[in-house]
Motif scaffolding. Structure first.
Motif, PDB file in Angstrom:
ATOM      1  N   VAL A  16      44.663 -43.463 -57.174  1.00  0.00           N
ATOM      2  CA  VAL A  16      45.773 -44.189 -56.537  1.00  0.00           C
ATOM      3  C   VAL A  16      47.106 -43.677 -57.068  1.00  0.00           C
ATOM      4  O   VAL A  16      48.060 -43.447 -56.301  1.00  0.00           O
ATOM      5  N   GLU A  17      47.179 -43.465 -58.381  1.00  0.00           N
ATOM      6  CA  GLU A  17      48.440 -42.997 -58.981  1.00  0.00           C
ATOM      7  C   GLU A  17      48.818 -41.617 -58.447  1.00  0.00           C
ATOM      8  O   GLU A  17      49.992 -41.348 -58.164  1.00  0.00           O
ATOM      9  N   ARG A  18      47.842 -40.765 -58.274  1.00  0.00           N
ATOM     10  CA  ARG A  18      48.142 -39.416 -57.774  1.00  0.00           C
ATOM     11  C   ARG A  18      48.531 -39.446 -56.296  1.00  0.00           C
ATOM     12  O   ARG A  18      49.388 -38.688 -55.858  1.00  0.00           O
ATOM     13  N   ILE A  19      47.884 -40.306 -55.544  1.00  0.00           N
ATOM     14  CA  ILE A  19      48.272 -40.457 -54.130  1.00  0.00           C
ATOM     15  C   ILE A  19      49.717 -40.944 -54.033  1.00  0.00           C
ATOM     16  O   ILE A  19      50.508 -40.465 -53.207  1.00  0.00           O
ATOM     17  N   GLN A  20      50.090 -41.887 -54.903  1.00  0.00           N
ATOM     18  CA  GLN A  20      51.467 -42.382 -54.893  1.00  0.00           C
ATOM     19  C   GLN A  20      52.458 -41.286 -55.302  1.00  0.00           C
ATOM     20  O   GLN A  20      53.560 -41.182 -54.748  1.00  0.00           O
ATOM     21  N   ALA A  21      52.055 -40.441 -56.263  1.00  0.00           N
ATOM     22  CA  ALA A  21      52.925 -39.325 -56.668  1.00  0.00           C
ATOM     23  C   ALA A  21      53.098 -38.331 -55.532  1.00  0.00           C
ATOM     24  O   ALA A  21      54.204 -37.822 -55.286  1.00  0.00           O
ATOM     25  N   VAL A  22      52.024 -38.049 -54.810  1.00  0.00           N
ATOM     26  CA  VAL A  22      52.098 -37.156 -53.645  1.00  0.00           C
ATOM     27  C   VAL A  22      52.994 -37.771 -52.573  1.00  0.00           C
ATOM     28  O   VAL A  22      53.817 -37.088 -51.947  1.00  0.00           O
ATOM     29  N   ALA A  23      52.865 -39.079 -52.371  1.00  0.00           N
ATOM     30  CA  ALA A  23      53.698 -39.758 -51.375  1.00  0.00           C
ATOM     31  C   ALA A  23      55.180 -39.619 -51.727  1.00  0.00           C
ATOM     32  O   ALA A  23      56.028 -39.390 -50.840  1.00  0.00           O
ATOM     33  N   ASN A  24      55.512 -39.745 -52.991  1.00  0.00           N
ATOM     34  CA  ASN A  24      56.913 -39.570 -53.415  1.00  0.00           C
ATOM     35  C   ASN A  24      57.410 -38.158 -53.144  1.00  0.00           C
ATOM     36  O   ASN A  24      58.541 -37.956 -52.698  1.00  0.00           O
ATOM     37  N   ARG A  25      56.568 -37.160 -53.413  1.00  0.00           N
ATOM     38  CA  ARG A  25      56.952 -35.775 -53.157  1.00  0.00           C
ATOM     39  C   ARG A  25      57.183 -35.548 -51.652  1.00  0.00           C
ATOM     40  O   ARG A  25      58.143 -34.901 -51.245  1.00  0.00           O
TER      41      ARG A  25
END
Length: 603
Positions: A16-25
């Protein structure tokens, strides 16, 4: 404002944390005024988990049901990433491969893309939405609209296919390494990031680095001139640009099945020098090509086939004006080979001025086992005998008699639908700028060598062998035909060796042994304890010292070369598998590709 296609692999969206980081990018890229299509893989090890579940249920699950199962992994990711974008206030919509219009062959688990219908994509992009697409999957062109998957590296392939179809400004592949490296950083920590690599180099180095880019994706990028960038999901490093030369006009229909071969080349300005019965021990190739390099003689093809007892043969081609120099070097070295302790027979130098090289090339040849066989059959049907064979990922070259050159060119161009008016006899490197002689080094430990002794030396033998392998869907990598001729029952014969995936080795031996009963060859043997080490560089052309430096690095480590095959931008050696990593490190260092900064793999 640019249209950008981005792809994120399973590690990049593994939590989930990595998906959120990708979403920010993604949101930052969209806020810069770009239109975005984002292709994602299944989260982390999801695909492995699904495969394990299937194997617990069925001993041999059908490929159709496996496609149905495995395609669900990406659907989870696209929905979660779209939710994460919407939570940030960024309009987004998730679409499966079928919904987005990725149309494929009706071939489960290994489908190739036929076309991408972009109407729905363009509607959502015009609304300002980020379109999040499930990679690795599509829908068949049949009336049943079957869900299909594209096989290994399918998400890379999906992304570049979408970019080419949309005529995007660029395609960005995000992964867990900072880009494409000079070799595998897990084996050589001093591997360095490349700022740029040509598509042809990338295809030849299919096993380079952490295998961050699948050859099928590079093939599409090369064929359609799509700018491709490999980047890290964890940093803002500039990554590696994969540069494609200007493409020939090409239809978007039949994207991955049309025009596997896009060039037929001939070179009449060739002569062959062969050293027969030289001792089979480390350093022989290094000494020979070291002296050739000292004389500034540029060598084209280099062939070393399987050993015959305790000796071997090495053959190479040069332009005609350098033949006398090359012959003199070979004659000067041969006495020392005759007198070496390992010599069991007298070394001999032979020269042939009446040869020409004919070659087919194309990015679509990778993974299509029938292409080389088709070339051999065309030549065989025309009674044109093949004297030397050299193969790489994107080229098959044959040395034939010079008098057959024009006929071979005409027949091959007809067979592969090549317009000769747009072809030059020797196709020059069409990439702009200077390129290093060696860009990277790759080690492939997953190959096996098949050797066929005493193949009758007449047209049609190679065609028979490799057509049968193609019918059984066995992809062949390096193919080498020996120079030494043995007369068996008054029939001239030569040995043929080739490499295949280790998983195909036993089957390949079995079907070749069955064929031997019909064509009358000798023993067939397989060796899985080999490795293939390759150096690649678009600047290799015109640098005669590359082969010598490569062979010298192996000789210094007392590593014996079992086979050699080359193309214009690649030199490959087959060596003992146990010495693979040592050889990789030595060659990487010999070409000055290492550095002090170690590359971190993973996030």
């Amino acid at each position: 404002m640019a249209l950008v296609v981005q792809k994120y692999g399973g590690t990049s969206v593994g939590s989930v944390e990595r998906i959120q980081a990708v979403a920010n990018r993604i949101r930052k890229t969209a806020q810069q005024g770009n239109s975005l299509v984002v292709v994602v893989s299944a989260m982390g090890k999801t695909t492995d988990t699904l495969v394990k579940l299937a194997n617990e249920i069925a001993s041999n699950p059908s490929r159709r049901e496996m496609d149905m199962l495995l395609s669900t992994g990406e659907q989870v990711t696209i929905a979660l990433l779209s939710m994460a974008l919407q939570e940030l206030g960024q309009p987004a919509i998730s679409l499966t491969g079928a919904q987005v219009g990725i149309v494929t062959e009706a071939e489960h688990s290994r489908a190739r893309i036929l076309q991408v219908c972009t109407d729905r994509l363009e509607r959502h992009l015009n609304k300002g939405e980020v379109v999040v697409v499930a990679g690795f999957q599509g829908v068949s062109s049949t009336e049943d609209f079957e869900i299909t998957t594209l096989g290994r590296g399918g998400s890379d392939t999906s992304a570049v296919a979408l970019a080419a179809s949309l005529k995007a400004d660029r395609c960005e592949i995000y992964t867990d390494v900072p880009g494409i490296l000079t070799t595998d950083p897990r084996l050589v920590p001093s591997a360095q990031l490349m700022s740029e690599i040509t598509a042809d180099e990338m295809l030849e180095l299919a096993s380079l680095g952490a295998k961050v880019l699948h050859p099928r994706a590079v093939e599409i990028a090369r064929n359609y001139g799509m700018p491709l960038v490999v980047l890290s999901s964890w940093s803002d490093c500039p990554g590696t640009k994969v540069v494609s030369r200007l493409p020939q006009p090409r239809s978007l229909q039949g994207m991955e099945i049309a025009k596997a071969v896009d060039g037929v080349e001939i070179d009449r300005d060739q002569a062959k020098v062969a050293l027969l019965r030289i001792p089979d021990f480390p350093g022989v190739a290094a000494n020979l090509f070291g002296e050739i390099s000292n004389q500034s003689i540029d060598v084209d093809l280099i062939i070393q086939s399987i050993h015959d007892g305790n000796s071997n043969d090495i053959a190479f081609t040069v332009v005609n004006k350098l033949l006398k120099q090359a012959e003199a070097v070979a004659e000067a070295i041969s006495p020392s080979l005759r007198s070496s302790p390992q010599a069991t027979a007298e070394a001999e130098v032979i020269v042939d001025r009446q040869i020409a090289k004919v070659a087919i090339s194309g990015a679509g040849m990778i993974g299509r086992p029938g292409i080389a066989a088709k070339m051999f059959k065309v030549l065989a049907d025309a009674e044109i005998n093949i004297q030397m064979i050299s193969t790489s990922e994107v080229k098959v070259s044959c040395v034939i008699n010079e008098s057959e050159c024009d006929r071979a060119l005409h027949l091959l161009s007809q067979t592969f639908d090549i317009d000769l008016s747009s072809q030059k006899e020797i196709i020059a490197n069409q990439y702009d700028g200077e390129h290093p002689p060696v860009r990277g080094v790759a080690l492939d430990n997953d190959q096996a060598r098949i050797a066929i002794r005493h193949v009758p030396d007449k047209p049609g033998m190679a065609a028979s062998i490799f057509s049968l392998l193609a019918q059984k869907n066995i992809s062949v990598d390096a193919i080498i035909q020996s120079q030494r001729c043995h007369v068996i029952d008054r029939v001239p014969t030569r040995d043929i060796a080739f490499t295949v995936a280790q998983t195909d080795a036993d089957f390949a031996c079995k079907i070749i042994a069955e064929l031997n009963e019909k064509i009358g060859c000798g023993d067939v043997s397989g060796d899985k304890a080999i490795a293939k080490l390759s150096v690649v560089g678009a600047g290799m052309i015109g640098h005669p010292g590359v082969a010598a430096q490569f062979f010298a690095a192996l000789a210094q480590e007392q590593i014996n070369i079992q086979m050699i095959t080359t193309s214009e931008i690649k030199i490959s050696c087959v060596i003992d598998q146990t010495e693979g990593v040592k050889a990789l490190k030595a060659v990487h260092e010999a070409f000055g590709l290492g550095g002090t900064n170690q590359v971190t793999v993973g996030g």
